[in-house]
Motif scaffolding. Sequence first.
Motif, PDB file in Angstrom:
ATOM      1  N   ALA A 134       3.752   2.770  23.833  1.00 51.55           N
ATOM      2  CA  ALA A 134       3.093   4.056  24.068  1.00 51.55           C
ATOM      3  C   ALA A 134       3.198   4.990  22.864  1.00 51.55           C
ATOM      4  CB  ALA A 134       3.692   4.727  25.304  1.00 51.55           C
ATOM      5  N   THR A 135       4.183   4.760  21.992  1.00 51.76           N
ATOM      6  CA  THR A 135       4.329   5.587  20.785  1.00 51.76           C
ATOM      7  C   THR A 135       3.436   5.093  19.648  1.00 51.76           C
ATOM      8  OG1 THR A 135       6.155   4.300  19.798  1.00 51.76           O
ATOM      9  CG2 THR A 135       6.732   5.999  21.432  1.00 51.76           C
ATOM     10  N   LYS A 136       2.722   3.980  19.855  1.00 54.60           N
ATOM     11  CA  LYS A 136       1.776   3.399  18.907  1.00 54.60           C
ATOM     12  C   LYS A 136       2.417   3.082  17.552  1.00 54.60           C
ATOM     13  CE  LYS A 136      -2.190   5.610  21.126  1.00 54.60           C
ATOM     14  NZ  LYS A 136      -3.383   6.483  20.957  1.00 54.60           N
ATOM     15  N   PRO A 137       3.433   2.224  17.549  1.00 55.64           N
ATOM     16  CA  PRO A 137       4.033   1.844  16.270  1.00 55.64           C
ATOM     17  C   PRO A 137       3.080   0.944  15.478  1.00 55.64           C
ATOM     18  CG  PRO A 137       4.920   0.479  18.020  1.00 55.64           C
ATOM     19  CD  PRO A 137       4.046   1.517  18.688  1.00 55.64           C
ATOM     20  N   ASP A 138       3.327   0.842  14.196  1.00 60.00           N
ATOM     21  CA  ASP A 138       2.523  -0.046  13.361  1.00 60.00           C
ATOM     22  C   ASP A 138       2.866  -1.512  13.616  1.00 60.00           C
ATOM     23  OD1 ASP A 138       0.908   1.781  11.607  1.00 60.00           O
ATOM     24  OD2 ASP A 138       2.909   2.556  11.186  1.00 60.00           O
ATOM     25  N   ALA A 139       4.090  -1.771  14.064  1.00 58.21           N
ATOM     26  CA  ALA A 139       4.498  -3.129  14.438  1.00 58.21           C
ATOM     27  C   ALA A 139       5.698  -3.032  15.360  1.00 58.21           C
ATOM     28  CB  ALA A 139       4.833  -3.972  13.205  1.00 58.21           C
ATOM     29  N   LEU A 140       5.851  -4.053  16.194  1.00 58.72           N
ATOM     30  CA  LEU A 140       6.958  -4.121  17.147  1.00 58.72           C
ATOM     31  C   LEU A 140       7.794  -5.361  16.860  1.00 58.72           C
ATOM     32  CD1 LEU A 140       8.358  -3.185  19.849  1.00 58.72           C
ATOM     33  CD2 LEU A 140       6.726  -4.696  21.025  1.00 58.72           C
ATOM     34  N   PHE A 141       9.098  -5.197  16.812  1.00 57.33           N
ATOM     35  CA  PHE A 141      10.031  -6.307  16.655  1.00 57.33           C
ATOM     36  C   PHE A 141      10.740  -6.528  17.997  1.00 57.33           C
ATOM     37  CE2 PHE A 141      10.232  -3.926  12.499  1.00 57.33           C
ATOM     38  CZ  PHE A 141       9.301  -4.739  11.861  1.00 57.33           C
ATOM     39  N   VAL A 142      10.942  -7.805  18.341  1.00 51.22           N
ATOM     40  CA  VAL A 142      11.526  -8.146  19.640  1.00 51.22           C
ATOM     41  C   VAL A 142      12.576  -9.236  19.456  1.00 51.22           C
ATOM     42  CG1 VAL A 142      11.092  -9.025  21.967  1.00 51.22           C
ATOM     43  CG2 VAL A 142       9.397  -7.568  20.854  1.00 51.22           C
ATOM     44  N   THR A 143      13.739  -9.056  20.067  1.00 54.14           N
ATOM     45  CA  THR A 143      14.724 -10.139  20.200  1.00 54.14           C
ATOM     46  C   THR A 143      14.916 -10.388  21.692  1.00 54.14           C
ATOM     47  OG1 THR A 143      16.611  -8.585  20.149  1.00 54.14           O
ATOM     48  CG2 THR A 143      15.898  -9.524  18.062  1.00 54.14           C
ATOM     49  N   ALA A 167       5.939  -8.192   8.702  1.00 49.52           N
ATOM     50  CA  ALA A 167       5.194  -7.054   9.247  1.00 49.52           C
ATOM     51  C   ALA A 167       4.502  -6.303   8.110  1.00 49.52           C
ATOM     52  CB  ALA A 167       6.137  -6.128  10.008  1.00 49.52           C
ATOM     53  N   HIS A 168       5.220  -6.101   7.009  1.00 52.23           N
ATOM     54  CA  HIS A 168       4.607  -5.462   5.838  1.00 52.23           C
ATOM     55  C   HIS A 168       3.454  -6.310   5.291  1.00 52.23           C
ATOM     56  CE1 HIS A 168       6.946  -1.845   4.684  1.00 52.23           C
ATOM     57  NE2 HIS A 168       7.906  -2.412   5.400  1.00 52.23           N
ATOM     58  N   GLU A 169       3.663  -7.612   5.216  1.00 47.63           N
ATOM     59  CA  GLU A 169       2.610  -8.491   4.720  1.00 47.63           C
ATOM     60  C   GLU A 169       1.366  -8.411   5.614  1.00 47.63           C
ATOM     61  OE1 GLU A 169       3.089 -11.349   1.712  1.00 47.63           O
ATOM     62  OE2 GLU A 169       3.159  -9.159   1.615  1.00 47.63           O
ATOM     63  N   PRO A 225       0.838  -1.206   0.000  1.00 49.95           N
ATOM     64  CA  PRO A 225       0.000   0.000   0.000  1.00 49.95           C
ATOM     65  C   PRO A 225       0.865   1.245   0.000  1.00 49.95           C
ATOM     66  CG  PRO A 225       0.054  -1.036   2.171  1.00 49.95           C
ATOM     67  CD  PRO A 225       0.711  -1.988   1.228  1.00 49.95           C
ATOM     68  N   ALA A 226       0.288   2.339  -0.471  1.00 47.13           N
ATOM     69  CA  ALA A 226       1.038   3.595  -0.540  1.00 47.13           C
ATOM     70  C   ALA A 226       1.547   4.009   0.826  1.00 47.13           C
ATOM     71  CB  ALA A 226       0.143   4.687  -1.126  1.00 47.13           C
ATOM     72  N   LYS A 227       0.875   3.532   1.876  1.00 52.17           N
ATOM     73  CA  LYS A 227       1.255   3.905   3.228  1.00 52.17           C
ATOM     74  C   LYS A 227       2.553   3.240   3.680  1.00 52.17           C
ATOM     75  CE  LYS A 227      -0.473   3.663   7.988  1.00 52.17           C
ATOM     76  NZ  LYS A 227      -1.442   2.979   8.885  1.00 52.17           N
ATOM     77  N   ALA A 228       3.050   2.254   2.941  1.00 56.11           N
ATOM     78  CA  ALA A 228       4.208   1.483   3.391  1.00 56.11           C
ATOM     79  C   ALA A 228       5.382   2.371   3.781  1.00 56.11           C
ATOM     80  CB  ALA A 228       4.632   0.485   2.316  1.00 56.11           C
ATOM     81  N   ALA A 229       5.634   3.404   3.010  1.00 55.74           N
ATOM     82  CA  ALA A 229       6.763   4.280   3.308  1.00 55.74           C
ATOM     83  C   ALA A 229       6.558   5.030   4.619  1.00 55.74           C
ATOM     84  CB  ALA A 229       6.977   5.271   2.167  1.00 55.74           C
ATOM     85  N   ASP A 230       5.312   5.119   5.068  1.00 58.99           N
ATOM     86  CA  ASP A 230       5.009   5.873   6.283  1.00 58.99           C
ATOM     87  C   ASP A 230       4.868   4.990   7.520  1.00 58.99           C
ATOM     88  OD1 ASP A 230       4.889   8.245   4.781  1.00 58.99           O
ATOM     89  OD2 ASP A 230       2.788   7.872   4.260  1.00 58.99           O
ATOM     90  N   TYR A 231       5.046   3.690   7.368  1.00 56.68           N
ATOM     91  CA  TYR A 231       4.928   2.815   8.519  1.00 56.68           C
ATOM     92  C   TYR A 231       5.951   3.202   9.579  1.00 56.68           C
ATOM     93  CZ  TYR A 231       1.941  -0.527   5.991  1.00 56.68           C
ATOM     94  OH  TYR A 231       0.929  -1.132   5.311  1.00 56.68           O
ATOM     95  N   LYS A 232       5.507   3.146  10.806  1.00 56.68           N
ATOM     96  CA  LYS A 232       6.380   3.460  11.938  1.00 56.68           C
ATOM     97  C   LYS A 232       6.616   2.170  12.716  1.00 56.68           C
ATOM     98  CE  LYS A 232       4.675   5.700  15.464  1.00 56.68           C
ATOM     99  NZ  LYS A 232       4.124   6.785  16.317  1.00 56.68           N
ATOM    100  N   PHE A 233       7.855   1.683  12.678  1.00 53.48           N
ATOM    101  CA  PHE A 233       8.208   0.439  13.341  1.00 53.48           C
ATOM    102  C   PHE A 233       9.058   0.717  14.583  1.00 53.48           C
ATOM    103  CE2 PHE A 233       7.953  -1.003   8.796  1.00 53.48           C
ATOM    104  CZ  PHE A 233       6.798  -1.758   8.944  1.00 53.48           C
ATOM    105  N   ALA A 234       9.022  -0.231  15.525  1.00 53.27           N
ATOM    106  CA  ALA A 234       9.847  -0.151  16.731  1.00 53.27           C
ATOM    107  C   ALA A 234      10.488  -1.507  16.968  1.00 53.27           C
ATOM    108  CB  ALA A 234       9.008   0.264  17.939  1.00 53.27           C
ATOM    109  N   ALA A 235      11.707  -1.496  17.458  1.00 49.10           N
ATOM    110  CA  ALA A 235      12.428  -2.739  17.748  1.00 49.10           C
ATOM    111  C   ALA A 235      12.982  -2.676  19.160  1.00 49.10           C
ATOM    112  CB  ALA A 235      13.561  -2.952  16.747  1.00 49.10           C
TER     113      ALA A 235
END
Length: 333
Positions: free
Chosen positions: A90-99, A285-287, A31-41
């Motif tokens: 709390a920053t409401k990311p679109d997805a969270l990555f965890v190790t 996450a994109h999928e 989607p066009a929004k992909a470039a605007d996704y906000k991720f957190a790790a």
Amino acid sequence: MDEIETKGLSRRLFLGASAAMLAAQYVSVRPAKAADYKFAAALGWTTYDSGRHLQDGFTNAVKDLGGSLTTTDAGFDAKKQSDQIDSLVATKPDALFVTPADAVAIAPAVQRALAAGIPVFAADSMVPGVAVNTTAMSNNFGMGFYTADFIAKQLGGKGRIARVLLPQNESWDQRTLGCEWALRRHPDIKVVTDWAFALAGNVTPRQAVDNILTANPDLDAVWCAWDGAAVEGTLAARAADRPNLILTGIDGGSQAFQYIAGGTQLKLSMAQTFYEMAYLDVLYAHEHLAGRKTPRTVITPTYAVTQEMLANGIPDDFDVPGRGEELGWSRAV
């Protein structure tokens, strides 16, 4: 390739771009929004080759596939990582990555992220009791089996070994279970002592192996649940003048590869594809955000690296998707 290198691009970045093209086959129309996704790790650690490759995988995948990335490093501190997860949520990311370094301890924080509607993607370890969207990880049981079986075969099916264990994480502890299953097939291999590493403990793997070698002058091998212990154990073997001792490790990376290539007592490392784990998390996450299905678990390749495989140099980019095949390496587990 020469032209690319003269422009200041590393082979890792070049292969990362190749991986992005490969990923594009799976991410058909974002989607066009992909470039605007906000991720957190929320990373459990960024030290050692493993942490560095995981961080590179997340960073480069976000650059390739779209979005922005905020990263934290807990330095193996579970309480700190839990707090960092809460702060990132709390920053409401679109997805969270965890190790996870201590997956059990951070499980409540990961559950809070999911309860807040944040999809979570884990790398390297499962989070017990928490239904994260996707986990990309190695076959820990298989790696433990392979290394123990390797030692047994090197010893001709008979000998005395010690083990340095890593019970801190449920996924990592599976390596010990794999080791035990392999040794059932070799009843004349005797485990004379075990030592379990604790992140908050005062004894280092080097000190532990020093003590093991002093107490067991007829020891044939040391099975190590991770490469950090295997490298420190190799230093202990040198200091004790035990040239025939066999050590194995699990993780892979330039430090362990240097010891293996140099013909030291460290004979084998199960090289995990940390970069690929992280890259897959970002891909899925994109999928997910595009409304498509994602796998619950992905088992990434692991290479059983011995001295012969390093005859032409020590690769730092072996875990970029496709690079192992370029090197002529075959997936072991």
